[in-house]
Write a protein that holds these residues in place. Structure first.
Motif, PDB file in Angstrom:
ATOM      1  N   LYS A 410       0.859  -1.194   0.000  1.00 52.09           N
ATOM      2  CA  LYS A 410       0.000   0.000   0.000  1.00 52.09           C
ATOM      3  C   LYS A 410       0.889   1.236   0.000  1.00 52.09           C
ATOM      4  CE  LYS A 410      -3.744   2.248   2.505  1.00 52.09           C
ATOM      5  NZ  LYS A 410      -3.169   3.572   2.499  1.00 52.09           N
ATOM      6  N   GLU A 413      -0.263   7.690   1.433  1.00 56.23           N
ATOM      7  CA  GLU A 413      -1.310   8.554   0.881  1.00 56.23           C
ATOM      8  C   GLU A 413      -0.756   9.849   0.310  1.00 56.23           C
ATOM      9  OE1 GLU A 413      -4.049   7.661   0.186  1.00 56.23           O
ATOM     10  OE2 GLU A 413      -4.704   6.104   1.548  1.00 56.23           O
ATOM     11  N   GLU A 416       0.626  11.511  -4.079  1.00 54.60           N
ATOM     12  CA  GLU A 416       0.020  12.087  -5.270  1.00 54.60           C
ATOM     13  C   GLU A 416       0.557  13.485  -5.557  1.00 54.60           C
ATOM     14  OE1 GLU A 416      -1.853  10.405  -7.329  1.00 54.60           O
ATOM     15  OE2 GLU A 416      -1.605   8.716  -6.012  1.00 54.60           O
ATOM     16  N   HIS A 719      -6.829  13.305  -1.845  1.00 59.87           N
ATOM     17  CA  HIS A 719      -7.817  12.530  -2.592  1.00 59.87           C
ATOM     18  C   HIS A 719      -8.722  13.451  -3.416  1.00 59.87           C
ATOM     19  CE1 HIS A 719      -7.155   9.350   0.603  1.00 59.87           C
ATOM     20  NE2 HIS A 719      -7.121   8.636  -0.499  1.00 59.87           N
ATOM     21  N   ARG A 768      -6.735   6.720  -6.154  1.00 57.37           N
ATOM     22  CA  ARG A 768      -7.038   5.902  -4.974  1.00 57.37           C
ATOM     23  C   ARG A 768      -8.365   6.259  -4.309  1.00 57.37           C
ATOM     24  NH1 ARG A 768      -1.789   6.751  -4.711  1.00 57.37           N
ATOM     25  NH2 ARG A 768      -0.479   4.970  -5.153  1.00 57.37           N
ATOM     26  N   ARG A 770     -12.074   6.064  -3.411  1.00 59.91           N
ATOM     27  CA  ARG A 770     -13.054   4.981  -3.522  1.00 59.91           C
ATOM     28  C   ARG A 770     -14.452   5.544  -3.251  1.00 59.91           C
ATOM     29  NH1 ARG A 770     -10.676   0.022  -4.255  1.00 59.91           N
ATOM     30  NH2 ARG A 770     -12.679  -0.966  -3.906  1.00 59.91           N
ATOM     31  N   SER A 778     -11.844   2.188  -8.164  1.00 58.57           N
ATOM     32  CA  SER A 778     -11.029   3.277  -7.638  1.00 58.57           C
ATOM     33  C   SER A 778     -10.886   4.354  -8.712  1.00 58.57           C
ATOM     34  CB  SER A 778      -9.639   2.768  -7.250  1.00 58.57           C
ATOM     35  OG  SER A 778      -9.730   1.901  -6.147  1.00 58.57           O
TER      36      SER A 778
END
Length: 941
Positions: A410, A413, A416, A719, A768, A770, A778
């Protein structure tokens, strides 16, 4: 001039206004000792207390707020919201462009509504440093700097023209052109005032910046931190930043750094300690006898890493070390005298005998710090250098098993971030005199190995293996401000060259100092030739490898890595090493001091023990170890003393806003309003003020809304907000295609932040994300209920279909919605997609505030409830009533939500309204913070 910084703006309830005489000058100040209790406050809270005293207005900032900070309870959890008015705003070019786009748009809107466009100016000084756009396309050659800057201008000409226009059009807005330095180093060396003077009032220099590492200025005793663009714009326009009075962690320093240990080692140790302790949302303040032993550059290094350990700020108080640094960097005698006199008058001068009360305590004996690196994917994962080889051998198994790729782990986060497009055709490299065949495998027993033969013109043949150091870069704001590590690196290079050592031919080497002063002291010390002999040529003055602007590897090396799925490494002197961030070809990334970056370029692999593995042989055939070339503390301090002087700073900053011929020759529009280019794909006029009336329309309840996204817990602004490369086939790419942009010129979302059309299309588009409206999908997709059966669509395309039918949208989320960086586009994109309300279990504070600033109402499910517990699946139609109470000047505690399912049944609940201050309610009533400010300008004329 800034009304909030003038003496007339304060009610002066505590009769704190006084006069401070310094030499022949007199200044108006607001004395902290007028308020009982402030003497025991930590330094950082004294700065906030003065800020409230000076800006008390009886509405947003009251005597109760001032008393609350004076009577601060160190043990309490933060609960009291205050309005902090920063003295100035600092920006870099990626995040700063949208701020200036918005101001330019606001100018037109004021004119359209019959006002004077000249009214729209920053009310607090705003300075932007262009430092995020240079990419290391060219390296390893004497012309690398010039050619990289040339490419930078060709890629970013439109944005630079726009910023040049802004520099001429706006008062109190200045731009530091490309090729000058890194924003945070320019801040500490030149822009920071430490004590501000405006309208005859002296007060502490404070700032917010559109970059998380704004905290570097904390090393100078300047309280400041990174914010999103919306907050920065608000601060520029005189609006305060909403915040909770924080907990303050006292970090006691004692002892002295041992020989062979660098500031980088100290900061990696502190990062590990504070991340383990837990300081998110808190201030960290350094105190104790050891403070005086910490040079200013080391203080700045510690302040810089505040985002890595999670605190809002990490500050040092003002003392003799501060004054000495200000003198060295060319500040005037008058400024020095004021800084010292003001700090002493306000009880802000460091007194090691007087300990403030803190919420929590930590201590570090500097003599216990040992050489360290951090990695392979997080800044807080410190590794003692003596354990580096064994740690690498343990970690490599997460990426490779028996020579084959390990199962996908994984990713962090935070990955990005941008990989700006680069053109391999502009690569350059030099013959470094290497042997015909080298190997990146330094004793392969005990770890996976996959040797690959590679041949590169001018670099010969060599063997590439897992663990090879593909990138060794002295880069980023963290360390390139620090003469002790920068000269330490150059002296190590000298010693290595004199021993006959060379960097390995597969290593992409680069030197990107934080300011031009570094080049000056390298020149004066005669050290550039040694760095260049090892391939560390100047590639640019800017944020390069640390933000993913490392540029492409040599084509043959990149092909060997990808064809054979090699896990290679990068070593950089920066602050960020998240997975995927540094280079798409590199899986393992390590932070290290500048001298160790060079050491790893010599070693060529992470599978290396500097104590037992030789770096090579000298001219007599003897093994050479790191200890043989490591410069002594005396060598470094003597070189600092002989090579750095005040004149270097004065010379480099004498015309800092003037720029080179490229900057001066940019064809730049003139005039008070900007002439938008209808064909530009970088800078577009956003629609925030289209059709806006002079007086706000009443706010309305929301009826017939559809769910754009149903999201889970811990959805971050990464995100939501567009970041990273623009991928072919996505709505953003389709837009660029339709405007004639070739795929190779897509560039990154970061570089196109001034174009809302690109950014809207990238909102909620993270690979990523969801969206629980869809099963096991995704990315930026949703169901489009304007069509039968609600088929899967890109979120942007669905939002456009909803807008065409005037259907408002809501987003449902879980706990900690909007955590992470305070990205303005997370809120801007949400609003421009047509989202009217976001309903979650809980919000991160800054994103909640930003949503209100964009006219989106943040609501929370009743305590203990969630979308899942209420059995909401996102297919419902939402009606939200009670919002209209805001038209009566009151903010309702709750509003009523009815979610009607397709069978006609309904789920009903009262959602908590998270508009928390009177100021936020004003913003929401006006449709957003920019609309509020604009209408205020029209009213005040």
């Amino acid at each position: 001039m800034s009304s909030e910084n003038s003496s007339n703006s304060s009610l002066n309830t505590f009769e704190a206004r006084d006069t401070l005489k310094v030499g022949d000058n007199s200044y108006e100040i607001y004395r902290l000792d007028a308020v009982a209790g402030t003497e025991k406050l930590p330094y950082s809270l004294k700065v906030l207390a003065e800020n409230l005293l000076r800006t008390e207005d009886g509405a947003n900032i009251t005597k109760d707020h001032i008393n609350a900070i004076a009577n601060w309870d160190p043990s309490a959890d933060p609960s009291i919201e205050i309005q902090f008015t920063p003295a100035r705003v600092i920006m870099q070019d990626f995040t700063g462009v949208p701020c200036i786009v918005d101001l330019a748009t606001m100018r037109e809107a004021v004119g359209d509504l019959g006002g004077n466009p000249d009214q729209v100016n920053p009310l607090a000084p705003a300075e932007l440093v262009i430092d995020h756009s240079v990419i290391i396309d060219v390296f390893g050659s004497a012309d690398a700097f010039e050619r990289n800057v040339e490419i930078e201008y060709s890629r970013n000409g439109e944005r630079y023209q726009f910023l040049r226009w802004g520099q001429g059009a706006f008062d109190d807005f200045k731009v530091v052109p490309p090729g000058t330095g890194i924003v945070h180093q320019v801040n500490i060396e030149y822009l920071a005032r430490v004590t501000m003077v405006r309208d005859g009032v002296a007060y502490p220099d404070t700032c917010v910046g559109t970059d998380s590492h704004t905290t570097m200025v904390n090393g100078l005793g300047v309280l400041g931190w990174g914010v999103g663009g919306i907050e920065a714009e608000a601060a520029m326009l005189g609006q305060p930043v909403s915040m909770l009075i924080p907990r303050v962690v006292g970090f006691k320093l004692s002892g002295e750094i041992q020989p062979g240990v660098t500031a980088t080692d100290v900061v990696l140790t502190v990062t590990e300690m504070l991340r383990k302790h837990g300081v998110v949302g808190k201030f960290v303040e350094f105190y104790g006898n050891g403070v005086a032993e910490v040079p200013l550059a080391n203080r700045a290094t510690l302040g810089n890493m505040s985002p890595e350990f999670g605190s809002t700020a990490a500050i040092f108080p003002i003392d003799d070390v501060t004054i000495d640094y200000l003198r060295l960097t060319g500040r005037s005698d008058e400024e020095l005298a004021l800084v010292e006199a003001y700090a002493k008058a306000q009880g802000m001068w460091h007194n090691p005998e007087h300990e403030a009360t803190y919420s929590e305590y930590l201590e570090l004996d500097l003599s216990t710090v040992v050489p360290s690196i951090a990695g392979p994917k997080r800044p807080q994962d410190r590794i003692e250098l003596s354990d580096a080889k064994s740690a690498f051998r343990k970690d490599i198994h997460n990426y490779v098993e028996n020579g084959n790729p390990a199962p996908q782990t994984k990713l962090d986060e935070a990955v990005e971030e941008s990989f700006p497009a680069s053109d391999p055709a502009v690569l350059s490299f030099a013959d470094n005199g290497s042997e015909p065949l080298h190997s990146a495998a330094a004793g392969a027993e005990g770890r996976p190995t996959k040797p690959v033969n590679v041949s590169v013109e001018d670099r010969g043949q060599f063997v590439l293996d897992h663990g090879a150091v593909a990138i060794a870069s002295i880069t980023s704001c963290t360390n390139t401000s620090n003469p002790s590590v920068m000269l330490g690196a150059a002296l190590l290079a000298r010693n290595a060259v004199e021993k006959g050592l060379t960097a390995k031919p597969w290593v992409k080497t680069s030197m990107a100092p934080g300011s031009q002063v570094v080049s000056d002291y390298y020149d004066k010390a005669g050290l550039w030739p040694y760095l260049e002999k090892l391939g560390f040529y100047l590639v640019g003055y800017g944020c390069t490898t640390c933000i993913g602007n490392s540029g492409p590897l040599l084509e043959e090396i990149s092909k060997a890595i990808n064809d054979n799925d090699l896990t290679v490494t990068a070593v950089l002197s920066g602050n960020r090493n998240f997975e995927g961030r540094i280079s798409p070809d590199v899986k393992m990334n390590y932070l290290a001091s500048p001298p160790l970056v060079i050491a790893y370029a010599l070693a060529g692999t992470m599978d290396f023990d500097f104590e037992t593995d030789p770096l090579g042989k000298d001219t007599d055939g003897n093994d050479v170890f790191l200890k043989d070339i490591w410069p002594s503390s005396k060598d470094i301090s003597d070189t600092i003393a002989s090579a750095i002087n005040q004149e270097m700073f004065k010379k480099n900053y004498a015309d800092v806003f003037k720029g080179d011929e490229r900057w001066q020759n940019l064809p730049t529009p003139s005039g008070k309003t900007f002439e938008w280019d209808a064909n530009s794909t970088y800078v577009r006029k956003p629609p925030y003020f289209d059709g806006m009336p002079a007086e706000p329309q009443p706010v309305s309840d929301i009826t017939g809304a559809r769910v754009l996204a149903l999201l889970g817990d811990s959805v971050t602004t990464d995100h939501i907000s567009p970041a990273g490369n623009i991928k072919a086939g996505t709505p953003a790419a389709q837009y660029l295609d339709s405007n004639g942009v070739d795929k190779k010129d897509y560039n990154s979302y970061g570089s196109r932040r001034g174009n809302h059309e690109v950014m809207i299309r990238g909102t909620f588009a993270n690979i990523r994300l969801r969206n629980q409206l869809l099963d096991d999908v995704s990315g930026g997709y949703t169901r489009d209920f304007t069509q039968p059966d609600g088929p899967q669509e890109f979120i942007y395309d669905a939002a456009q279909n909803y807008a065409a039918q005037n259907i408002p949208l809501v987003v449902l989320g879980g706990k900690e919605y909007g955590s992470g960086s305070s990205r303005d586009w997370a809120a801007k994109g949400t609003s421009l997609l047509g989202v009217r309300a976001v309903i979650t279990e809980s919000f991160e504070r800054i994103h909640r505030s930003n949503l209100i600033g964009m006219g989106v109402i943040p609501l929370q499910f009743p305590a203990g409830e969630s979308a899942a517990s209420l059995k909401l699946d996102g297919t419902e139609v939402f009606d939200i009533t009670g919002i209209e109470e805001l038209n009566n000047g009151k903010t309702p505690k709750t509003v009523h939500v009815t979610a009607t399912k397709s069978d006609g049944s309904a789920v009903e609940f009262d959602a908590v309204v998270r508009i928390d201050t009177p100021g936020e309610a004003d913003y929401y009533r006006n449709g957003g913070i920019l609309q509020y400010v604009l209408r205020n300008m029209l009213r005040t004329g």
